[in-house]
Design a protein around this motif. Structure first.
Motif, PDB file in Angstrom:
ATOM      1  N   ALA A 108       0.921  -0.941   0.659  1.00  0.00           N
ATOM      2  CA  ALA A 108      -0.031   0.188  -0.079  1.00  0.00           C
ATOM      3  C   ALA A 108       0.647   1.461   0.235  1.00  0.00           C
ATOM      4  N   ARG A 109       1.840   0.811   0.751  1.00  0.00           N
ATOM      5  CA  ARG A 109       2.514   2.486  -0.136  1.00  0.00           C
ATOM      6  C   ARG A 109       3.496   2.678  -0.703  1.00  0.00           C
ATOM      7  N   LEU A 110       4.143   1.783  -1.357  1.00  0.00           N
ATOM      8  CA  LEU A 110       4.891   2.096  -2.375  1.00  0.00           C
ATOM      9  C   LEU A 110       5.063   0.687  -3.530  1.00  0.00           C
ATOM     10  N   GLY A 111       4.234  -0.229  -3.104  1.00  0.00           N
ATOM     11  CA  GLY A 111       3.843  -1.112  -4.096  1.00  0.00           C
ATOM     12  C   GLY A 111       5.345  -2.093  -3.894  1.00  0.00           C
ATOM     13  N   LYS A 112       6.802  -1.662  -3.057  1.00  0.00           N
ATOM     14  CA  LYS A 112       8.367  -2.289  -3.257  1.00  0.00           C
ATOM     15  C   LYS A 112       8.461  -2.911  -1.702  1.00  0.00           C
ATOM     16  N   ARG A 113       9.090  -3.641  -1.864  1.00  0.00           N
ATOM     17  CA  ARG A 113       9.181  -4.278  -0.242  1.00  0.00           C
ATOM     18  C   ARG A 113      10.407  -3.454  -0.032  1.00  0.00           C
ATOM     19  N   ASN A 114      10.582  -3.364   1.662  1.00  0.00           N
ATOM     20  CA  ASN A 114      11.579  -2.066   2.382  1.00  0.00           C
ATOM     21  C   ASN A 114      12.990  -2.469   1.840  1.00  0.00           C
ATOM     22  N   ALA A 115      13.125  -2.942   1.235  1.00  0.00           N
ATOM     23  CA  ALA A 115      14.597  -4.095   1.097  1.00  0.00           C
ATOM     24  C   ALA A 115      15.593  -3.657   0.430  1.00  0.00           C
ATOM     25  N   PHE A 116      14.637  -2.360  -0.300  1.00  0.00           N
ATOM     26  CA  PHE A 116      14.386  -2.118  -1.275  1.00  0.00           C
ATOM     27  C   PHE A 116      13.990  -0.554  -1.973  1.00  0.00           C
TER      28      PHE A 116
END
Length: 518
Positions: A433-441
């Motif tokens: 919901a935030r950016l469509g990407k995982r936190n590691a990236f």
């Protein structure tokens, strides 16, 4: 009507136009266009398949041209395209008419006229669709993967006769999908609005005993796609827990699955009749793997293990036993999420956004730091053992966990996989919901925006940075890790407890603290 086939090379590949000219002369078949041995041998398979399917092979001199002429054509996937082109030219010369636009054709022929499945069908269909080709004829076993390409009308043929009937009757093609079909594997379950595969026996964490720190580390890693290094004495449960890691991973989104499916299709590793690879790949290469086996290569630039693990996991068990060159080549793909392979004047770029898990012993004999066993390794041997990893590689691993030897009398049982999935699903949902990407990236700018810390959390982090001399990459790793922990807890703000747990996993313990360089 134009007939196209596909020549796999690297991640992209190329469409190949198949043209046939029937002319007077001694009956023979000539193939031009830089065809390799397998393509040239298809002349004989094609002749037998045409005759055994009830058709008459033209009694003229047949010239088959494969263009572009300077592109090397490899493999048996051209058989069906060549046979249909010959039949279409012969039938048209005898007055038959064919309707419809260009068509993509792939398949290997048996002498009886039956079709064998081939690799790279998904990649071929994707490339054809981007070029405006909306119809394809492929073996029945490959039809499911071709149908997952938006707008592609597919006919799955079981024989040459089936394929020729589709060539003359456009109504036999399935309707093209306006949008990519949201294929869901059987048994998939929804947790907190996120889909997970069915829990299998090989993914059940209830079998892991007395290793709460390792299981917690793997849970956080699954939630944010962070890399993990676990080290401990032999038999302490590192491999057992990490082999079950895939049970914590959600299904790939349809967009992620498209690229993973393309790579496995190019490698010929896509299971028959599987439309889309929604379950994250889990690759576990042997310690004797070469650099080419891990990064990819060969004459046609086949994908390596890191590309096959794209959107999934690359697990290196007994990581210190891998060659140093193999471990060091992981550094660039971990940072960029892709790898460029160059061969004989051509190059290709494979996506390689994988999650790295490594398990290793603390020293060559495995007893360093053990309270019950004696380590027989010298200090120099232990140092050389850890230097295989190098500080730059370790700096890219956000979670390092020392796995303690479980007590023989311990009966502590881990949570089940279903229970562990709940916080993971909560974090994955928040990240999508935030950016469509995982936190590691997260990029440096996104870290500043979404991983900001204040108050006591910031004071604690600054103290740890000063005390442990964290690099700038290590600071970013701690912030991303704490963002994942906060997402798992359902917290919008990163609290001091989240920073503290992130630092505990990022910090160095045991043998790693002696030789990692931080």
């Amino acid at each position: 009507m134009q007939i196209f086939s596909f020549s796999p090379f690297g991640y992209e590949g190329s469409l190949v136009t198949v043209e046939v000219d029937l002319r007077r002369g001694i009956p023979a078949v000539d193939v031009v266009g830089l065809a390799d041995g397998a393509v040239k041998e298809s002349r004989e398979r094609m002749k037998s398949a045409i005759r055994n399917s009830g058709f008459d092979f033209p009694m003229e001199r047949v010239l088959i041209s494969l263009s572009p002429a300077d592109l090397k054509k490899e493999g048996a996937g051209f058989d069906l395209a060549l046979a249909l082109s010959v039949l279409e030219s012969s039938s048209r010369k005898n007055g038959a008419s064919f309707s419809g636009g260009p068509v993509l054709v792939m398949g290997e022929l048996e002498l009886s006229g039956a079709l064998r499945p081939v690799r790279a069908v998904h990649a071929a269909a994707s490339t054809a669709a981007s070029a405006g080709i909306t119809r394809c004829i492929v073996p029945y076993a490959n039809a499911a993967e071709a149908r997952e390409v938006a707008g592609m009308r597919v006919f799955g043929a079981e024989s040459l006769a089936d394929a020729f009937s589709a060539l003359s009757d456009s109504s036999l093609f399935s309707e093209g999908l306006e949008e990519r079909d949201a294929f869901v594997p059987d048994g998939a379950v929804e947790v907190e609005g996120v889909l997970f595969p069915a829990v299998s026996a090989s993914g059940e964490f209830a079998d892991v005993k007395a290793q709460p720190a390792l299981v917690r580390a793997l849970q956080i890693a699954a939630a944010g796609f962070h890399n993990v290094l676990a080290f401990g004495a032999p038999g302490c449960g590192k491999t057992l827990a990490m082999e079950r890691f895939s049970g914590l991973l959600p299904l790939l989104t349809v967009e992620e699955a498209q690229s993973s499916t393309r790579i496995h299709s190019l490698a010929g590793l896509l299971p028959p009749n599987l439309p889309l690879l929604r379950v994250p790949p889990f690759r576990m290469p042997h310690q004797t793997a070469s650099v080419e086996g891990i990064c990819g290569g060969g004459v046609s630039c086949r994908p390596g293990e890191i590309s096959l693990a794209h959107n999934g996991v690359l697990f290196l068990d007994e990581a210190a036993e891998f060659r140093s060159s193999v471990l060091q080549m992981l550094r660039v793909p971990l940072e960029s999420g892709s790898i460029t392979i160059s061969r004989a004047g051509r190059s290709t770029v494979y996506p390689a956004r994988f999650q790295l898990l490594m398990a290793t012993n603390p020293c060559p004999c495995g007893n360093f730091g053990s309270e019950s066993r004696i380590c027989l390794c010298s200090a120099k041997a232990v140092e050389q053992y850890w230097r295989k990893f190098s500080a730059p590689l370790l700096d890219r691993i956000d979670i390092r966990v020392q796995v303690a030897e479980p007590s023989p009398n311990s009966d502590a049982v881990c949570q089940s996989t279903s229970e562990l999935r709940v916080p993971v699903a909560r974090a994955v949902k928040a990240q999508r919901a935030r950016l469509g990407k995982r936190n590691a990236f997260l990029s440096p700018q996104e870290i500043d925006e979404f991983c900001a810390v204040s108050g006591s959390a910031r004071d604690f982090l600054e103290d740890e940075i000063s005390r442990k001399s964290f690099s700038q990459r290590a600071v970013s790793g701690v912030k991303k890790l704490s963002r994942t922990i906060a997402d798992m807890a359902g917290s919008e703000e990163i609290l001091a407890e989240h920073i503290e747990e992130a630092v505990s996993f990022r910090g160095n313990v045991g043998a790693l603290s002696l030789f990692s360089g931080e």
